[in-house]
Design an enzyme around this catalytic site. Structure first.
Site, PDB file in Angstrom:
ATOM      1  N   GLU A 148      -0.791  -9.155  -0.570  1.00  0.00           N
ATOM      2  CA  GLU A 148      -2.197  -9.417  -0.205  1.00  0.00           C
ATOM      3  C   GLU A 148      -3.105  -9.372  -1.422  1.00  0.00           C
ATOM      4  O   GLU A 148      -4.033 -10.171  -1.548  1.00  0.00           O
ATOM      5  CB  GLU A 148      -2.635  -8.391   0.856  1.00  0.00           C
ATOM      6  CG  GLU A 148      -1.876  -8.594   2.161  1.00  0.00           C
ATOM      7  CD  GLU A 148      -2.130  -7.485   3.171  1.00  0.00           C
ATOM      8  OE1 GLU A 148      -1.799  -6.322   2.878  1.00  0.00           O
ATOM      9  OE2 GLU A 148      -2.674  -7.784   4.249  1.00  0.00           O
ATOM     10  N   GLY A 168       0.553  -4.909   0.972  1.00  0.00           N
ATOM     11  CA  GLY A 168      -0.695  -4.947   0.208  1.00  0.00           C
ATOM     12  C   GLY A 168      -0.515  -5.577  -1.173  1.00  0.00           C
ATOM     13  O   GLY A 168      -1.476  -6.119  -1.734  1.00  0.00           O
ATOM     14  N   ALA A 220       0.865  -1.171   0.000  1.00  0.00           N
ATOM     15  CA  ALA A 220       0.000   0.000   0.000  1.00  0.00           C
ATOM     16  C   ALA A 220       0.909   1.232   0.000  1.00  0.00           C
ATOM     17  O   ALA A 220       2.064   1.165   0.436  1.00  0.00           O
ATOM     18  CB  ALA A 220      -0.893  -0.013   1.230  1.00  0.00           C
ATOM     19  N   GLU A 243       4.951  -5.177   7.039  1.00  0.00           N
ATOM     20  CA  GLU A 243       4.282  -4.062   7.727  1.00  0.00           C
ATOM     21  C   GLU A 243       4.810  -3.849   9.142  1.00  0.00           C
ATOM     22  O   GLU A 243       4.812  -2.730   9.657  1.00  0.00           O
ATOM     23  CB  GLU A 243       2.767  -4.291   7.776  1.00  0.00           C
ATOM     24  CG  GLU A 243       2.055  -4.180   6.428  1.00  0.00           C
ATOM     25  CD  GLU A 243       1.939  -5.502   5.680  1.00  0.00           C
ATOM     26  OE1 GLU A 243       2.709  -6.442   5.979  1.00  0.00           O
ATOM     27  OE2 GLU A 243       1.074  -5.587   4.794  1.00  0.00           O
TER      28      GLU A 243
HETATM   29  N1  CO8 Z   1       4.565   3.208  -0.821  1.00  0.00           N
HETATM   30  C1  CO8 Z   1       4.923   4.374  -1.384  1.00  0.00           C
HETATM   31  N2  CO8 Z   1       6.015   4.496  -2.162  1.00  0.00           N
HETATM   32  C2  CO8 Z   1       6.777   3.411  -2.361  1.00  0.00           C
HETATM   33  C3  CO8 Z   1       6.460   2.163  -1.787  1.00  0.00           C
HETATM   34  C4  CO8 Z   1       5.283   2.093  -0.998  1.00  0.00           C
HETATM   35  N3  CO8 Z   1       4.859   0.934  -0.451  1.00  0.00           N
HETATM   36  N4  CO8 Z   1       7.408   1.267  -2.155  1.00  0.00           N
HETATM   37  C5  CO8 Z   1       8.280   1.927  -2.929  1.00  0.00           C
HETATM   38  N5  CO8 Z   1       7.899   3.223  -3.056  1.00  0.00           N
HETATM   39  C6  CO8 Z   1       8.580   4.295  -3.809  1.00  0.00           C
HETATM   40  C7  CO8 Z   1       9.823   4.783  -3.081  1.00  0.00           C
HETATM   41  O1  CO8 Z   1       9.485   5.701  -2.090  1.00  0.00           O
HETATM   42  C8  CO8 Z   1      10.608   5.369  -4.223  1.00  0.00           C
HETATM   43  O2  CO8 Z   1      10.070   6.631  -4.532  1.00  0.00           O
HETATM   44  P1  CO8 Z   1      11.080   7.915  -4.695  1.00  0.00           P
HETATM   45  O3  CO8 Z   1      11.896   7.582  -5.916  1.00  0.00           O
HETATM   46  O4  CO8 Z   1      10.133   9.057  -4.897  1.00  0.00           O
HETATM   47  O5  CO8 Z   1      11.899   7.967  -3.476  1.00  0.00           O
HETATM   48  C9  CO8 Z   1      10.282   4.450  -5.394  1.00  0.00           C
HETATM   49  O6  CO8 Z   1       9.053   3.781  -5.032  1.00  0.00           O
HETATM   50  C10 CO8 Z   1      11.341   3.383  -5.634  1.00  0.00           C
HETATM   51  O7  CO8 Z   1      11.547   2.707  -4.412  1.00  0.00           O
HETATM   52  P2  CO8 Z   1      13.006   2.478  -3.780  1.00  0.00           P
HETATM   53  O8  CO8 Z   1      13.914   3.590  -4.156  1.00  0.00           O
HETATM   54  O9  CO8 Z   1      12.808   2.207  -2.320  1.00  0.00           O
HETATM   55  O10 CO8 Z   1      13.435   1.154  -4.559  1.00  0.00           O
HETATM   56  P3  CO8 Z   1      14.458   0.032  -4.055  1.00  0.00           P
HETATM   57  O11 CO8 Z   1      14.694  -0.854  -5.236  1.00  0.00           O
HETATM   58  O12 CO8 Z   1      15.633   0.642  -3.380  1.00  0.00           O
HETATM   59  O13 CO8 Z   1      13.658  -0.786  -2.927  1.00  0.00           O
HETATM   60  C11 CO8 Z   1      11.739  -1.947  -2.000  1.00  0.00           C
HETATM   61  C12 CO8 Z   1      12.533  -1.544  -3.273  1.00  0.00           C
HETATM   62  C13 CO8 Z   1      12.574  -2.929  -1.159  1.00  0.00           C
HETATM   63  C14 CO8 Z   1      10.476  -2.608  -2.475  1.00  0.00           C
HETATM   64  C15 CO8 Z   1      11.467  -0.671  -1.166  1.00  0.00           C
HETATM   65  O14 CO8 Z   1      10.889   0.314  -2.013  1.00  0.00           O
HETATM   66  C16 CO8 Z   1      10.497  -0.896  -0.015  1.00  0.00           C
HETATM   67  O15 CO8 Z   1      10.895  -1.437   1.005  1.00  0.00           O
HETATM   68  N6  CO8 Z   1       9.243  -0.466  -0.184  1.00  0.00           N
HETATM   69  C17 CO8 Z   1       8.231  -0.544   0.874  1.00  0.00           C
HETATM   70  C18 CO8 Z   1       7.741  -1.970   1.085  1.00  0.00           C
HETATM   71  C19 CO8 Z   1       6.726  -2.012   2.199  1.00  0.00           C
HETATM   72  O16 CO8 Z   1       7.009  -1.713   3.345  1.00  0.00           O
HETATM   73  N7  CO8 Z   1       5.497  -2.407   1.852  1.00  0.00           N
HETATM   74  C20 CO8 Z   1       4.389  -2.494   2.806  1.00  0.00           C
HETATM   75  C21 CO8 Z   1       3.619  -1.210   2.841  1.00  0.00           C
HETATM   76  S1  CO8 Z   1       2.375  -1.191   4.091  1.00  0.00           S
HETATM   77  C22 CO8 Z   1       1.112  -2.108   3.411  1.00  0.00           C
HETATM   78  O17 CO8 Z   1       1.204  -2.607   2.317  1.00  0.00           O
HETATM   79  C23 CO8 Z   1      -0.108  -2.261   4.252  1.00  0.00           C
HETATM   80  C24 CO8 Z   1      -1.232  -2.912   3.467  1.00  0.00           C
HETATM   81  C25 CO8 Z   1      -2.513  -2.881   4.227  1.00  0.00           C
HETATM   82  C26 CO8 Z   1      -3.302  -1.586   4.038  1.00  0.00           C
HETATM   83  C27 CO8 Z   1      -4.624  -1.784   4.693  1.00  0.00           C
HETATM   84  C28 CO8 Z   1      -5.446  -0.567   4.876  1.00  0.00           C
HETATM   85  C29 CO8 Z   1      -6.720  -0.881   5.666  1.00  0.00           C
END
Ligand code: CO8
Length: 258
Positions: free
Chosen positions: A112, A109, A66, A132
């Protein structure tokens, strides 16, 4: 090709191919993607000419979760009041079959969403995770329930408590996906499987899907009774007559969906 802000949608015969398309955020799921997915899935479900759907992402990410930036400033009242992301139930509850074709990151997400599919195919590049906990939260789109049903308690606990990623080989061994294919073949393999499903009698496809899903919701005896009654019901369709007649006459069935 249809017009969505966050999706690319095309049709391949009776198969709809939907690509998540927010490359700048690794397909992070936000309100716009949810709105578009609900529309695209409803359009698929309503179109008699479309009989299977494939949902995929990019080479790097199916979806990296998400959208953290969208959630960052939302408190309980705002999320609860808006039933934030409750709309994903509409994607999950589509009646016709769909396949998630997962390459690269499927995190939070994203994992999921993939687990909502009827069948998941993974590229050898796929990385699954429920990270998460590292954000101080927990799965919120069904992950604690669907991951546990798919891989069992110990591995589900391992995933949600450590936030680690699982590669495609481990995911297949743990029954999270039905098969792993080379990344370059992912979409073609998914489309091939979807075409096979799309070639089946449409009411039978819906009934088969309903039966398997009921297995997650009910006890054995009730589930078996549900299955038998649906089987009985299918015997009232024209496609049952056609399918069995075609077998006896040694020719392919021609389905009408009636
Ligand atoms: N949300 C927003 N932006 C994101 C996300 C995300 N989940 N993942 C990546 N991005 C963005 C980064 O911020 C970055 O943007 P910018 O260039 O503007 O800085 C761009 O995408 C590229 O990402 P990275 O530079 O981080 O790329 P890497 O190759 O270095 O890393 C990863 C890739 C490992 C995937 C890393 O991006 C990461 O760890 N992302 C987050 C993963 C995460 O924590 N996911 C879980 C999110 S919480 C969730 O999903 C809850 C779901 C339930 C919701 C329910 C509501 C009721």
């Amino acid at each position: 090709m249809s017009d969505y802000e966050t999706l690319l949608v095309e049709t391949h015969g009776a198969v709809t191919l939907v690509r998540l398309n927010r490359p700048q955020a690794l397909n992070a799921l936000n309100t716009a993607i949810l709105r578009d997915l609900i529309d695209a899935f409803a359009a698929y479900d309503a179109d008699d000419g479309q009989r299977c759907l494939v949902l995929t992402g990019s080479e790097k990410a199916f979806a990296a979760g998400a959208d953290i930036k969208e959630m960052q400033d939302q408190g309980f009242a705002q999320m609860y009041g808006a039933n934030f992301f409750g709309g994903f139930e509409k994607v999950w509850s589509v009646r016709k079959p769909w396949i998630a074709a997962v390459g690269g990151f499927a995190l939070g997400g994203g994992c999921e969403l993939a687990m909502m599919a009827d069948i998941m195919i993974a590229a050898d590049t796929a990385r699954f995770g429920q990270p998460e906990i590292k954000l101080g939260v927990a799965p919120g789109m069904g992950g604690s329930q669907r991951l546990t049903r798919a891989v069992g308690k110990s591995k589900a606990m391992d995933m949600v408590l450590t936030g680690r990623m699982m590669d495609a080989v481990e995911a297949e061994k743990a029954n999270l996906c039905s098969k792993v294919v080379p990344a370059a073949d992912l979409v073609d393999e998914a489309l091939k499987m979807a075409a096979t499903i799309a070639g089946m009698a449409p009411l039978a496809a819906i009934a088969n899907k309903e039966m398997v899903n009921v297995a997650f919701e009910t006890g054995l005896a009730t589930g078996i009774l549900f299955e038998r009654r649906l089987f009985n019901g299918l015997c009232a369709t024209e496609d049952k007559k056609e399918g069995m007649g075609a077998f006896v006459e040694k020719r392919p069935g021609v389905w009408t969906g009636r």
